[in-house]
Scaffold this motif. Structure first.
Motif, PDB file in Angstrom:
ATOM      1  N   UNK A 131       9.516   0.478  -9.008  1.00 12.15           N
ATOM      2  CA  UNK A 131       9.751  -0.995  -9.338  1.00 12.15           C
ATOM      3  C   UNK A 131      10.302  -1.920  -8.259  1.00 12.15           C
ATOM      4  N   UNK A 132       9.912  -1.389  -7.008  1.00 14.92           N
ATOM      5  CA  UNK A 132      10.653  -2.218  -5.757  1.00 14.92           C
ATOM      6  C   UNK A 132       9.742  -3.166  -5.476  1.00 14.92           C
ATOM      7  N   UNK A 133       9.843  -4.356  -6.213  1.00 13.94           N
ATOM      8  CA  UNK A 133       9.069  -5.554  -5.684  1.00 13.94           C
ATOM      9  C   UNK A 133       7.842  -5.684  -6.632  1.00 13.94           C
ATOM     10  N   UNK A 134       7.504  -6.851  -6.692  1.00 16.58           N
ATOM     11  CA  UNK A 134       6.301  -7.285  -7.760  1.00 16.58           C
ATOM     12  C   UNK A 134       4.991  -7.663  -7.096  1.00 16.58           C
ATOM     13  N   UNK A 136       1.701  -9.445  -6.552  1.00 21.60           N
ATOM     14  CA  UNK A 136       1.060 -10.303  -7.476  1.00 21.60           C
ATOM     15  C   UNK A 136      -0.585  -9.762  -7.506  1.00 21.60           C
ATOM     16  N   UNK A 137      -1.224  -9.834  -8.601  1.00 23.02           N
ATOM     17  CA  UNK A 137      -2.509  -9.373  -8.905  1.00 23.02           C
ATOM     18  C   UNK A 137      -3.450 -10.276  -8.146  1.00 23.02           C
ATOM     19  N   UNK A 138      -3.042 -11.578  -7.705  1.00 23.83           N
ATOM     20  CA  UNK A 138      -4.015 -12.587  -7.149  1.00 23.83           C
ATOM     21  C   UNK A 138      -4.052 -12.735  -5.748  1.00 23.83           C
ATOM     22  N   UNK A 139      -2.732 -12.619  -5.079  1.00 23.81           N
ATOM     23  CA  UNK A 139      -2.605 -12.549  -3.728  1.00 23.81           C
ATOM     24  C   UNK A 139      -2.242 -11.402  -3.002  1.00 23.81           C
ATOM     25  N   UNK A 140      -1.735 -10.426  -3.890  1.00 26.54           N
ATOM     26  CA  UNK A 140      -1.212  -9.035  -3.272  1.00 26.54           C
ATOM     27  C   UNK A 140       0.096  -9.263  -2.596  1.00 26.54           C
ATOM     28  N   UNK A 141       0.733 -10.457  -2.708  1.00 27.09           N
ATOM     29  CA  UNK A 141       2.122 -10.506  -2.132  1.00 27.09           C
ATOM     30  C   UNK A 141       3.000  -9.830  -2.745  1.00 27.09           C
ATOM     31  N   UNK A 142       3.927  -9.318  -2.165  1.00 25.19           N
ATOM     32  CA  UNK A 142       5.037  -8.577  -2.852  1.00 25.19           C
ATOM     33  C   UNK A 142       6.398  -9.465  -3.052  1.00 25.19           C
ATOM     34  N   UNK A 143       7.090  -9.596  -4.295  1.00 25.10           N
ATOM     35  CA  UNK A 143       8.367 -10.361  -4.257  1.00 25.10           C
ATOM     36  C   UNK A 143       9.504  -9.503  -4.846  1.00 25.10           C
ATOM     37  N   UNK A 144      10.439  -9.470  -4.373  1.00 20.50           N
ATOM     38  CA  UNK A 144      11.489  -8.719  -4.981  1.00 20.50           C
ATOM     39  C   UNK A 144      12.202  -9.308  -6.211  1.00 20.50           C
ATOM     40  N   UNK A 145      11.918  -8.860  -7.420  1.00 23.89           N
ATOM     41  CA  UNK A 145      12.261  -9.316  -8.566  1.00 23.89           C
ATOM     42  C   UNK A 145      13.668  -8.877  -8.970  1.00 23.89           C
ATOM     43  N   UNK A 146      13.898  -7.795  -8.749  1.00 25.46           N
ATOM     44  CA  UNK A 146      15.326  -7.149  -8.847  1.00 25.46           C
ATOM     45  C   UNK A 146      16.267  -7.369  -7.846  1.00 25.46           C
ATOM     46  N   UNK A 147      16.145  -6.453  -6.779  1.00 26.27           N
ATOM     47  CA  UNK A 147      16.502  -6.251  -5.723  1.00 26.27           C
ATOM     48  C   UNK A 147      15.749  -5.281  -4.722  1.00 26.27           C
ATOM     49  N   UNK A 148      16.184  -4.889  -3.528  1.00 24.61           N
ATOM     50  CA  UNK A 148      15.438  -4.015  -2.800  1.00 24.61           C
ATOM     51  C   UNK A 148      16.354  -3.299  -1.962  1.00 24.61           C
ATOM     52  N   UNK A 166       7.701   2.011  -4.612  1.00 22.39           N
ATOM     53  CA  UNK A 166       6.607   1.884  -5.316  1.00 22.39           C
ATOM     54  C   UNK A 166       6.770   0.597  -6.124  1.00 22.39           C
ATOM     55  N   UNK A 167       5.780  -0.308  -5.577  1.00 19.78           N
ATOM     56  CA  UNK A 167       6.067  -1.775  -6.262  1.00 19.78           C
ATOM     57  C   UNK A 167       5.708  -1.759  -7.746  1.00 19.78           C
ATOM     58  N   UNK A 168       6.284  -2.928  -8.508  1.00 13.53           N
ATOM     59  CA  UNK A 168       5.583  -3.064  -9.851  1.00 13.53           C
ATOM     60  C   UNK A 168       4.154  -3.617  -9.593  1.00 13.53           C
ATOM     61  N   UNK A 169       3.212  -3.134 -10.004  1.00 11.64           N
ATOM     62  CA  UNK A 169       1.923  -3.683  -9.914  1.00 11.64           C
ATOM     63  C   UNK A 169       1.366  -3.454 -11.191  1.00 11.64           C
TER      64      UNK A 169
END
Length: 213
Positions: A131-134, A136-148, A166-169
């Protein structure tokens, strides 16, 4: 996840026959879920009964010739973990793979699990940050939702390998819920690439002279 819900296990003269998700029988699966009458039945067992079942899964299942035996345990350091470690000592297990999420609370729990592994002399193959980042199903950009970086910092502190993030996907979650192979459906996705890298790293660490140890 493996699309085996509702499957039955059978008893043979040698022991329990595991469930095979694929026709080639390249993967054998055993779970307490196969022994429940209904999927929603709770498992209200005290330690001795749970420990006995774990030992049965290790000794009374007809596993056949295996390259790897992977045991998925619940979080923590409870009776189940002690029983698994004690039961496998004579087989010299390759080690444990510890999975954490980036938050400090989760990393603290895994720190205690690392201490447990060291006290029981169980090697640690590495740490995975889930769950290391999220993604985006549209642009595939990874955002750190919790922390990293919590898992990587932990691995550095204990001087053990860091296997990857492993990111949130959403697509990964959807495939798991539908019993589909995510790496086959989305081979070029960031998560698939990370999973391949982790699997290859573990294979190299547990291989001796070209054969699984």
């Amino acid at each position: 996840m493996l699309n085996v819900e509702g499957k039955d296990i059978h008893q043979s003269s040698q022991g329990w026959i595991p469930v095979y998700p694929d026709a080639s029988q390249s993967l054998a699966v055993m779970s307490i879920a196969f022994l429940l009458n209904r999927r929603d039945d709770p498992i209200v067992w005290r330690g001795p009964k749970k420990n006995a079942m774990i030992k049965q899964f290790l000794s009374d299942v007809v596993w056949g010739e295996l390259d790897y035996l992977i045991i998925d345990t619940p979080p923590g350091t409870s009776d189940e973990h002690i029983t698994v470690v004690e039961s496998l000592q004579e087989y010299n297990p390759d080690g444990a793979i510890l999975v954490t999420t980036p938050q400090a609370v989760a990393v603290g729990d895994v720190r205690r699990e690392l201490t447990f592994c060291r006290k029981t002399k169980l090697p640690v193959l590495g740490v995975i940050e889930n769950m290391s980042g999220f993604v985006c199903p549209h642009c595939s950009e990874c955002s750190n939702v919790f922390s990293k970086g919590g898992g990587e910092a932990l691995a550095r502190e204990f001087e053990i390998p860091f296997l990857g993030c492993v990111p949130l996907d959403p697509q990964l979650a959807r495939c798991l819920e539908q019993g589909q192979s995510y790496v086959d459906a989305f081979p070029s996705s960031p998560s698939s690439q990370v999973l391949h890298k982790i699997a290859e790293s573990l294979h190299q660490r547990t291989t001796i002279n070209g054969l699984p140890s």
